[in-house]
Design a protein around this motif. Structure first.
Motif, PDB file in Angstrom:
ATOM      1  N   SER A 122      26.033  60.416  -4.673  1.00 42.57           N
ATOM      2  CA  SER A 122      25.026  59.515  -5.248  1.00 42.57           C
ATOM      3  C   SER A 122      25.377  59.092  -6.669  1.00 42.57           C
ATOM      4  O   SER A 122      24.520  58.624  -7.406  1.00 42.57           O
ATOM      5  CB  SER A 122      23.653  60.205  -5.240  1.00 42.57           C
ATOM      6  OG  SER A 122      23.731  61.456  -5.904  1.00 42.57           O
ATOM      7  N   VAL A 123      26.650  59.251  -7.070  1.00 45.13           N
ATOM      8  CA  VAL A 123      27.087  58.839  -8.409  1.00 45.13           C
ATOM      9  C   VAL A 123      28.297  57.918  -8.288  1.00 45.13           C
ATOM     10  O   VAL A 123      28.909  57.812  -7.219  1.00 45.13           O
ATOM     11  CB  VAL A 123      27.440  60.068  -9.286  1.00 45.13           C
ATOM     12  CG1 VAL A 123      26.211  60.918  -9.534  1.00 45.13           C
ATOM     13  CG2 VAL A 123      28.546  60.894  -8.642  1.00 45.13           C
ATOM     14  N   LYS A 124      28.646  57.272  -9.390  1.00 43.27           N
ATOM     15  CA  LYS A 124      29.799  56.359  -9.391  1.00 43.27           C
ATOM     16  C   LYS A 124      30.630  56.597 -10.645  1.00 43.27           C
ATOM     17  O   LYS A 124      30.161  57.240 -11.616  1.00 43.27           O
ATOM     18  CB  LYS A 124      29.336  54.908  -9.322  1.00 43.27           C
ATOM     19  CG  LYS A 124      28.457  54.443 -10.472  1.00 43.27           C
ATOM     20  CD  LYS A 124      27.978  53.027 -10.255  1.00 43.27           C
ATOM     21  CE  LYS A 124      27.191  52.507 -11.456  1.00 43.27           C
ATOM     22  NZ  LYS A 124      25.982  53.321 -11.743  1.00 43.27           N
ATOM     23  N   VAL A 125      31.829  56.094 -10.630  1.00 42.98           N
ATOM     24  CA  VAL A 125      32.717  56.242 -11.782  1.00 42.98           C
ATOM     25  C   VAL A 125      32.058  55.617 -13.014  1.00 42.98           C
ATOM     26  O   VAL A 125      31.501  54.518 -12.952  1.00 42.98           O
ATOM     27  CB  VAL A 125      34.075  55.575 -11.489  1.00 42.98           C
ATOM     28  CG1 VAL A 125      34.949  55.569 -12.748  1.00 42.98           C
ATOM     29  CG2 VAL A 125      34.795  56.305 -10.363  1.00 42.98           C
ATOM     30  N   GLY A 126      32.122  56.332 -14.130  1.00 38.23           N
ATOM     31  CA  GLY A 126      31.514  55.857 -15.368  1.00 38.23           C
ATOM     32  C   GLY A 126      30.178  56.492 -15.678  1.00 38.23           C
ATOM     33  O   GLY A 126      29.702  56.427 -16.826  1.00 38.23           O
ATOM     34  N   ASP A 127      29.544  57.089 -14.682  1.00 36.26           N
ATOM     35  CA  ASP A 127      28.258  57.756 -14.918  1.00 36.26           C
ATOM     36  C   ASP A 127      28.452  58.967 -15.836  1.00 36.26           C
ATOM     37  O   ASP A 127      29.440  59.690 -15.726  1.00 36.26           O
ATOM     38  CB  ASP A 127      27.641  58.223 -13.599  1.00 36.26           C
ATOM     39  CG  ASP A 127      27.060  57.079 -12.793  1.00 36.26           C
ATOM     40  OD1 ASP A 127      26.982  55.960 -13.333  1.00 36.26           O
ATOM     41  OD2 ASP A 127      26.700  57.296 -11.615  1.00 36.26           O
ATOM     42  N   HIS A 128      27.483  59.168 -16.722  1.00 38.92           N
ATOM     43  CA  HIS A 128      27.487  60.365 -17.577  1.00 38.92           C
ATOM     44  C   HIS A 128      26.540  61.390 -16.965  1.00 38.92           C
ATOM     45  O   HIS A 128      25.361  61.116 -16.772  1.00 38.92           O
ATOM     46  CB  HIS A 128      27.064  60.021 -19.003  1.00 38.92           C
ATOM     47  CG  HIS A 128      28.103  59.270 -19.764  1.00 38.92           C
ATOM     48  ND1 HIS A 128      29.081  59.895 -20.517  1.00 38.92           N
ATOM     49  CD2 HIS A 128      28.351  57.933 -19.860  1.00 38.92           C
ATOM     50  CE1 HIS A 128      29.876  58.990 -21.060  1.00 38.92           C
ATOM     51  NE2 HIS A 128      29.450  57.789 -20.681  1.00 38.92           N
ATOM     52  N   LEU A 129      27.065  62.564 -16.644  1.00 39.14           N
ATOM     53  CA  LEU A 129      26.283  63.608 -15.995  1.00 39.14           C
ATOM     54  C   LEU A 129      26.229  64.844 -16.880  1.00 39.14           C
ATOM     55  O   LEU A 129      27.171  65.125 -17.631  1.00 39.14           O
ATOM     56  CB  LEU A 129      26.900  63.975 -14.641  1.00 39.14           C
ATOM     57  CG  LEU A 129      27.026  62.842 -13.605  1.00 39.14           C
ATOM     58  CD1 LEU A 129      27.703  63.345 -12.349  1.00 39.14           C
ATOM     59  CD2 LEU A 129      25.675  62.239 -13.277  1.00 39.14           C
ATOM     60  N   LYS A 130      25.116  65.549 -16.773  1.00 31.74           N
ATOM     61  CA  LYS A 130      24.959  66.794 -17.535  1.00 31.74           C
ATOM     62  C   LYS A 130      24.624  67.926 -16.564  1.00 31.74           C
ATOM     63  O   LYS A 130      24.374  67.699 -15.371  1.00 31.74           O
ATOM     64  CB  LYS A 130      23.866  66.637 -18.592  1.00 31.74           C
ATOM     65  CG  LYS A 130      22.499  66.328 -18.033  1.00 31.74           C
ATOM     66  CD  LYS A 130      21.496  66.090 -19.150  1.00 31.74           C
ATOM     67  CE  LYS A 130      20.082  65.902 -18.602  1.00 31.74           C
ATOM     68  NZ  LYS A 130      19.955  64.880 -17.575  1.00 31.74           N
ATOM     69  N   GLY A 131      24.606  69.145 -17.079  1.00 27.53           N
ATOM     70  CA  GLY A 131      24.329  70.306 -16.251  1.00 27.53           C
ATOM     71  C   GLY A 131      23.042  70.183 -15.469  1.00 27.53           C
ATOM     72  O   GLY A 131      22.009  69.817 -16.026  1.00 27.53           O
TER      73      GLY A 131
END
Length: 588
Positions: A122-131
């Motif tokens: 459910s994510v794409k390249v460039g997304d910023h993800l955290k813990g």
């Protein structure tokens, strides 16, 4: 080959001399068979290790290898429906490879690496993800969607994402670049140390009840979602049976059942029962939302301690996904006994009844991992912990029960006298208590009825009055009591037998929704009010009893199906008719 050698062996406790390679709480591999162990003490000259497997056959001089990591569990798809031992080894896989008994050094992988799972990212390249952020979902069972999360200690930018499809647990499906430009490869699993609580964003008030369908609990001594409860009781009082009922019927999304030091035949019964049970909410097998951890009394004593932490870590993992989890620990007394045995072998100074001085802190550390929380990904979840306590001789003044009482807010004291007369659940209403009532009162008023807690208070008052009157009855008999006090005893009997006593094998009585509990209390309250009015007219209680109305009200739990609550209206007419009939017998 490791230069660290076993110096001495004392049951599950071994020592290594003159080594500086070890860290506190580090996982180590002991002996030629690579038994799993944990460093529990380090001095200038000696490192002490507790072994979580049978140490039979170990010899001084065998190697001890360091791993550099604490004891951890593997978290990922495949946990639900599985049956693990205390250190997350799958018992079915071990049985297939080595038979009914666990061979020392068995190294079956916790989760099957050959199964392919359907992964939807459910994510794409460039997304910023955290813990804590969810980046993929997997249908783990028909009932539970497994949500893959970024490990709590990690964050960064997505630089590579796999296509949706089928993957094994060790396949890389996401690459994350952190602030130091380091690339992290994420698979379907993560590892987490069992003695470290998983981080959360915020603890929330516990204002929603964990509905169990058991009247004595839901009405008199409720527990909140995210709450803690203890079920103390002597042998044969129904601790395990009560926990089975809660596991089957409570409205948690996921059940984690930890059999800690229980008899093997009991755990076998649990495994057989759970595999056959159908979840009433979904009509699917209950195992599809259940995890079982079996650490029986003939398994190594040190692993009992690990089994409790393993269970609560698995519960926290699913809580982080946004699920409400109920953890059943049966029993924490066996866990405390394991602490006592290890402490004795370490020659530590004993405290009360030989238990270690740190027993209260260990119990509190366990129960404090419960809670209703806002997770790192802003979802809400909870872990409710219900621990059975087995005091020797049903003595509630012993250390484990007393220290557990300090750290839980619900105390369901089981009574052997109630158990012997087949009154289940055998929860003693005079010794038990719940401190969650004020927290839950708003929920009851808004979702059930403002009258719910009024009727509950009325019932508690009648039961307390009966308890006082029975002391008089024991001394001089019931005949000397005036009719108004005899009425208290009769109504209390209706409450005890008709409301608090439940039949786990009856299709309508094994689980009772809150609205039916309310309507049952309304009928009992109406019977009490009308009977009091009857006695004020200087009538005899005996004539009212002879109408059989008290027995009819007792049987309403069976006679009114859960889906036909309109039948309760008939009871008001029955009560009025019985009163009228009694008037006529008196010549009124």
């Amino acid at each position: 080959m490791s230069e660290n050698k076993i110096y001495s062996i004392n049951g599950p406790v071994i020592t290594v001399k003159n080594s500086k390679d070890f860290e506190m709480l580090e996982m180590v591999l002991v002996g030629e068979k690579k038994l799993l162990g944990e460093v529990i003490s380090i001095t200038k000259d000696t490192t002490t290790i507790q072994v979580y497997e049978s140490s039979t056959g170990l010899k001084p001089g065998e190697p001890v290898e360091t791993t550099g990591t604490p004891i951890y569990v593997t978290l990922g798809p495949g946990i639900i429906k599985n049956i693990f031992d205390g250190i997350e080894r799958p018992l079915k896989d071990i049985a297939a490879s080595s038979g009914a008994f666990i061979a020392p050094g068995s190294n079956a992988e916790s989760l099957d690496s050959k199964i392919k799972w359907d992964v939807t990212l459910s994510v794409k390249v460039g997304d910023h993800l955290k813990g804590g952020d969810i980046f993929a979902t997997i249908p783990e069972t028909k009932l539970i969607e497994h949500r893959l999360m970024i490990p709590p200690t990690m964050s960064g930018e997505v630089v590579e994402v796999a296509e949706n499809g089928q993957y094994r647990i060790n396949d890389v499906i996401l690459k994350l670049k952190d602030n130091d430009q380091k690339i992290h490869e994420l698979t379907l699993i993560q590892k987490w140390p069992i003695k470290t609580a998983r981080p959360i964003k915020q603890r929330l008030p516990m204002s929603i009840p964990l509905i169990t369908g058991q009247r004595v609990i839901d009405t008199l001594f409720p527990i909140a979602k995210g709450g803690t409860a203890a079920i103390p009781g002597g042998f044969g009082t129904g601790k395990t049976m009560t926990q089975h009922q809660l596991a089957k019927w409570c409205d948690a999304d996921i059940i984690v059942y930890v059999g800690c030091g229980e008899r093997g035949n009991e755990m076998t019964q649990v495994l057989e029962e759970f595999s056959e049970l159908i979840d009433p909410k979904s009509n699917r097998p209950l195992l599809e939302r259940t995890v079982l951890i079996a650490n029986t009394s003939n398994m190594p004593v040190a692993a009992r301690e690990a089994s409790i932490y393993t269970g609560v870590t698995l519960a926290e993992y699913y809580r982080d996904m946004g699920y409400h989890v109920a953890l059943m620990a049966d029993s924490t007394s066996r866990w405390a006994e394991a602490l006592r045995e290890i402490s004795g072998r370490l020659e530590e100074m004993p405290a009360e009844e030989g238990f270690p001085a740190y027993l209260p802190s260990r119990i509190s550390q366990f129960y404090e991992r419960a809670g209703y929380v806002r997770n790192l990904n802003n979802s809400e979840g909870s872990v409710s912990i219900i621990g059975a306590v087995s005091p020797q001789g049903a003595d509630f003044s012993e250390p484990v029960t007393q220290n557990t009482k300090r750290f839980v807010r619900c105390f369901w004291a089981l009574d052997k006298q109630l158990a012997y007369i087949r009154h289940y659940s055998a929860i003693n209403w005079n010794q038990s208590y719940s401190e969650y009532l004020n927290d839950l009162s708003t929920w009851y008023n808004q979702n059930i009825s403002p009258r719910f807690l009024i009727y509950r208070k009325e019932m508690k008052t009648l039961l307390a009055e009966e308890n006082k009157l029975m002391e008089i009855v024991k001394l001089i008999g019931a005949d000397v009591l005036p009719d108004d006090q005899k009425l208290v005893i009769e109504i209390a009997k209706v409450i005890r037998v008709g409301f608090l006593q439940q039949n786990a094998f009856h299709k309508d009585d094994t689980y009772v929704p809150l609205i039916k509990q309310l309507k049952m209390m309304e009928v009992i309250s109406y019977l009490n009010k009308q009977s009091k009015a009857f006695l004020i007219e200087d009538r005899s209680l005996k004539t009212l009893i002879e109408t059989g109305i008290f027995e009819k009200v007792i049987r309403m739990k069976y006679d009114v199906p859960n889906k036909k609550l309109e039948l309760f209206e008939d009871y008001y007419d029955m009560i009025d008719q019985a009163i009228e009939q009694s008037f006529q017998w008196k010549g009124g």
